[in-house]
Motif scaffolding. Sequence first.
Motif, PDB file in Angstrom:
ATOM      1  N   PRO A 136     -44.758  10.229   4.496  1.00  0.00           N
ATOM      2  CA  PRO A 136     -43.703  10.849   3.682  1.00  0.00           C
ATOM      3  C   PRO A 136     -43.438  10.039   2.411  1.00  0.00           C
ATOM      4  O   PRO A 136     -43.523   8.814   2.407  1.00  0.00           O
ATOM      5  N   GLN A 137     -43.148  10.749   1.334  1.00  0.00           N
ATOM      6  CA  GLN A 137     -42.848  10.121   0.063  1.00  0.00           C
ATOM      7  C   GLN A 137     -41.337  10.048  -0.125  1.00  0.00           C
ATOM      8  O   GLN A 137     -40.611  10.947   0.283  1.00  0.00           O
ATOM      9  N   ILE A 138     -40.885   8.978  -0.768  1.00  0.00           N
ATOM     10  CA  ILE A 138     -39.473   8.838  -1.072  1.00  0.00           C
ATOM     11  C   ILE A 138     -39.188   9.702  -2.292  1.00  0.00           C
ATOM     12  O   ILE A 138     -39.849   9.575  -3.328  1.00  0.00           O
ATOM     13  N   GLN A 150     -33.309   5.390  -5.242  1.00  0.00           N
ATOM     14  CA  GLN A 150     -32.546   4.796  -4.153  1.00  0.00           C
ATOM     15  C   GLN A 150     -31.089   4.636  -4.576  1.00  0.00           C
ATOM     16  O   GLN A 150     -30.797   4.273  -5.711  1.00  0.00           O
ATOM     17  N   ILE A 151     -30.166   4.868  -3.672  1.00  0.00           N
ATOM     18  CA  ILE A 151     -28.749   4.782  -3.975  1.00  0.00           C
ATOM     19  C   ILE A 151     -28.201   3.478  -3.417  1.00  0.00           C
ATOM     20  O   ILE A 151     -28.399   3.159  -2.245  1.00  0.00           O
ATOM     21  N   ASP A 152     -27.515   2.736  -4.276  1.00  0.00           N
ATOM     22  CA  ASP A 152     -26.843   1.514  -3.862  1.00  0.00           C
ATOM     23  C   ASP A 152     -25.362   1.854  -3.679  1.00  0.00           C
ATOM     24  O   ASP A 152     -24.630   2.034  -4.641  1.00  0.00           O
ATOM     25  N   PHE A 153     -24.919   1.925  -2.420  1.00  0.00           N
ATOM     26  CA  PHE A 153     -23.550   2.332  -2.136  1.00  0.00           C
ATOM     27  C   PHE A 153     -22.533   1.239  -2.457  1.00  0.00           C
ATOM     28  O   PHE A 153     -21.342   1.507  -2.509  1.00  0.00           O
TER      29      PHE A 153
END
Length: 133
Positions: free
Chosen positions: A44-46, A50-53
Amino acid sequence: MKMRSGEMEKGRGEKSFYPEYVFEILLVVFLTIELVLVIAMLYPQIIGRQIDFQAEFQPRPEWYFLWLYQLVRYFPGRTAFIGTVLVPLAAVILLMLIPFIDKAAHGRVKATVILSALVTAFLIFTLIPALGR
C-alpha cells in the motif's frame, strides 16, 4: 453439400470470436485486475501528507490556490470580496478578451502585454506565500 463459412472454420479447428475469444479476453482482463489488486494490497502507498497532531494548526491551500490566498491577505475583512471575487473575475475576463484584442490594430502587442502581466501576477502571488513558509 455446401457448408457455411462458420462451419468450415470450426471443422478446421479454428476458434470463433464468440464465445471462445471473448472468454479468453475476459479471463485475461479479470486476472490482470486481480493481480493489480493483490499488488496494491501487499504494497500500500501512503496517500497525502503525514499529519503532525502536536503542531499548531496552520491552514494552507494547495499550491494552485496560493495566489488567491495571498490576495485574501491584501484584502482582509470587508474587502475580501474584492480580492476573492472581483480580481479573479477581472483576470478571467481579460483572458477571454485576448482573442478580440489580438484582432485589433497593434493588438498582438497589447495581447502579449496583458497575458504577460497576468502570468507574472499569478507567479508573484504564488511565490510570495510559497517562499514565506
